[in-house]
Write a protein that holds these residues in place. Sequence first.
Motif, short mmCIF file in Angstrom:
data_model
loop_
_atom_site.label_atom_id
_atom_site.label_comp_id
_atom_site.label_asym_id
_atom_site.label_seq_id
_atom_site.Cartn_x
_atom_site.Cartn_y
_atom_site.Cartn_z
N LEU A 58 -10.34 -0.90 4.03
CA LEU A 58 -10.10 -2.15 5.11
C LEU A 58 -10.61 -3.17 4.86
O LEU A 58 -11.44 -3.80 3.51
N VAL A 59 -9.50 -4.42 5.36
CA VAL A 59 -10.12 -5.82 4.74
C VAL A 59 -10.99 -6.76 5.76
O VAL A 59 -10.71 -6.36 6.99
N ALA A 60 -11.72 -7.56 5.03
CA ALA A 60 -12.71 -8.40 6.18
C ALA A 60 -13.30 -9.28 5.23
O ALA A 60 -13.36 -9.47 4.39
N LYS A 61 -13.60 -9.93 6.28
CA LYS A 61 -14.69 -11.18 5.30
C LYS A 61 -15.79 -11.04 4.96
O LYS A 61 -16.33 -9.78 5.53
N ASN A 62 -16.16 -11.55 3.86
CA ASN A 62 -17.22 -10.86 2.75
C ASN A 62 -18.73 -11.35 3.92
O ASN A 62 -19.70 -10.47 4.13
N THR A 63 -18.61 -11.91 4.73
CA THR A 63 -19.41 -12.63 5.61
C THR A 63 -20.04 -11.25 6.79
O THR A 63 -21.54 -10.69 6.83
N LEU A 64 -18.88 -10.52 7.54
CA LEU A 64 -19.06 -9.26 8.01
C LEU A 64 -19.65 -8.10 7.59
O LEU A 64 -20.32 -7.62 7.59
N ILE A 65 -18.71 -8.19 6.21
CA ILE A 65 -19.21 -7.54 4.95
C ILE A 65 -20.79 -7.09 5.31
O ILE A 65 -21.64 -5.54 5.32
N ARG A 72 -26.75 -1.14 7.76
CA ARG A 72 -27.04 0.21 6.85
C ARG A 72 -27.90 0.04 5.76
O ARG A 72 -28.29 1.63 5.39
N GLY A 73 -29.23 -0.83 5.94
CA GLY A 73 -29.63 -0.88 4.58
C GLY A 73 -29.36 -0.90 3.19
O GLY A 73 -29.68 -0.44 2.09
N LEU A 74 -28.55 -1.37 2.87
CA LEU A 74 -28.03 -2.23 1.75
C LEU A 74 -27.61 -2.97 1.01
O LEU A 74 -27.09 -3.94 0.68
N ASP A 75 -28.61 -3.76 2.62
CA ASP A 75 -28.35 -5.47 2.56
C ASP A 75 -28.34 -5.58 0.52
O ASP A 75 -29.59 -5.79 -0.14
N GLY A 76 -27.84 -6.89 0.03
CA GLY A 76 -28.31 -7.40 -0.90
C GLY A 76 -27.75 -6.45 -2.25
O GLY A 76 -27.24 -7.51 -3.56
N SER A 77 -27.48 -5.11 -2.03
CA SER A 77 -27.42 -4.63 -3.13
C SER A 77 -25.82 -4.58 -3.80
O SER A 77 -25.66 -4.77 -4.99
N LEU A 78 -24.87 -4.97 -2.37
CA LEU A 78 -23.36 -5.48 -3.12
C LEU A 78 -22.69 -6.70 -3.24
O LEU A 78 -21.64 -7.15 -3.19
N ASP A 79 -24.09 -7.72 -2.93
CA ASP A 79 -24.01 -9.14 -2.49
C ASP A 79 -22.94 -9.82 -3.46
O ASP A 79 -21.70 -10.50 -4.05
N PRO A 80 -23.23 -9.32 -5.30
CA PRO A 80 -22.46 -9.88 -6.51
C PRO A 80 -20.84 -9.32 -6.66
O PRO A 80 -20.44 -9.99 -7.26
N LEU A 81 -20.59 -8.18 -5.37
CA LEU A 81 -19.13 -7.88 -5.89
C LEU A 81 -18.59 -8.85 -4.69
O LEU A 81 -17.12 -8.35 -4.35
N LEU A 112 -3.84 -5.98 -8.35
CA LEU A 112 -4.80 -5.73 -7.44
C LEU A 112 -5.86 -5.83 -8.38
O LEU A 112 -5.72 -5.00 -9.55
N THR A 113 -7.64 -5.58 -8.34
CA THR A 113 -8.26 -5.47 -9.46
C THR A 113 -9.03 -4.60 -8.15
O THR A 113 -9.33 -4.74 -7.20
N ILE A 114 -10.17 -3.86 -9.26
CA ILE A 114 -10.99 -3.75 -8.54
C ILE A 114 -12.58 -4.12 -9.19
O ILE A 114 -12.49 -4.58 -9.87
N LYS A 115 -13.33 -4.89 -8.44
CA LYS A 115 -14.65 -5.20 -8.47
C LYS A 115 -16.15 -4.40 -8.90
O LYS A 115 -16.69 -4.37 -8.75
N GLY A 116 -16.00 -2.99 -7.93
CA GLY A 116 -17.48 -1.88 -8.37
C GLY A 116 -16.89 -1.01 -7.14
O GLY A 116 -16.09 -1.48 -6.65
N GLY A 117 -18.56 -1.02 -6.96
CA GLY A 117 -18.30 0.29 -5.50
C GLY A 117 -20.03 0.21 -5.69
O GLY A 117 -21.13 0.17 -6.15
N TRP A 118 -20.28 1.34 -4.71
CA TRP A 118 -21.08 2.05 -4.55
C TRP A 118 -21.39 3.73 -4.70
O TRP A 118 -20.67 3.58 -3.84
N LEU A 119 -21.68 4.56 -4.97
CA LEU A 119 -21.24 6.26 -5.12
C LEU A 119 -23.79 6.40 -5.09
O LEU A 119 -23.90 6.25 -6.21
N GLN A 120 -23.93 7.49 -3.77
CA GLN A 120 -25.49 8.31 -4.69
C GLN A 120 -26.19 7.07 -4.76
O GLN A 120 -26.62 7.06 -5.46
#
Length: 184
Positions: A58-65, A72-81, A112-120
């Motif tokens: 899914l493609v979405a605006k960063n502010t909406l993401i 979902r309680g993940l605020d701030g954790s992925l902001d650098p990405l 295409l580049t991979i920025k990073g992610g979230w796992l467990q």
Amino acid sequence: MSSSEPRAGHARKAEVIEAIAEQLGRSQAIFLTDFRGLDVATMTRLRKRVRESEAGYLVAKNTLIKRALAQRGLDGSLDPLLEGPTGLCFVYGDPVAVARALSEMVRETRLLTIKGGWLQGRVLAASDVEALAQLPPREVLVAQVLGTMQAPITGLVTVLSGTVRKLVVALDQIRQKREAQQAA
């Protein structure tokens, strides 16, 4: 411009945030990509490839993401990405298979580049996602673990069968000796 147009835009944003949050809740992992330069045909191929690996893209605006992540309680954790265009890859199956599919698309497209992610519960750097892609498939890992677990049992069976075999040979020799003594 009527007063209902801004409300419709706000409602649409709320729908997108809710859709992202719902997919985040179902995901085992999330991989973030920069899709700059990809044409429609390549994006379609990317979506098809990740879908085959039990994932969604899914493609979405960063502010909406960011709002969905906060929900979902993940605020701030992925902001650098969340810089530049962001595509979210929601992993519903094996994260290794999805990481491999994305990695293949990175090599094929060179855009295409991979920025990073979230796992467990852990934020992954792009290099972590790439390392994940290098792991053998889940089935191979399970087979390796089972093989490792079976090795000591196989060794024990071999040792025990060797002992039993020696006992049988010894008993057969005793029988042959007794038969020879009775015949004499």
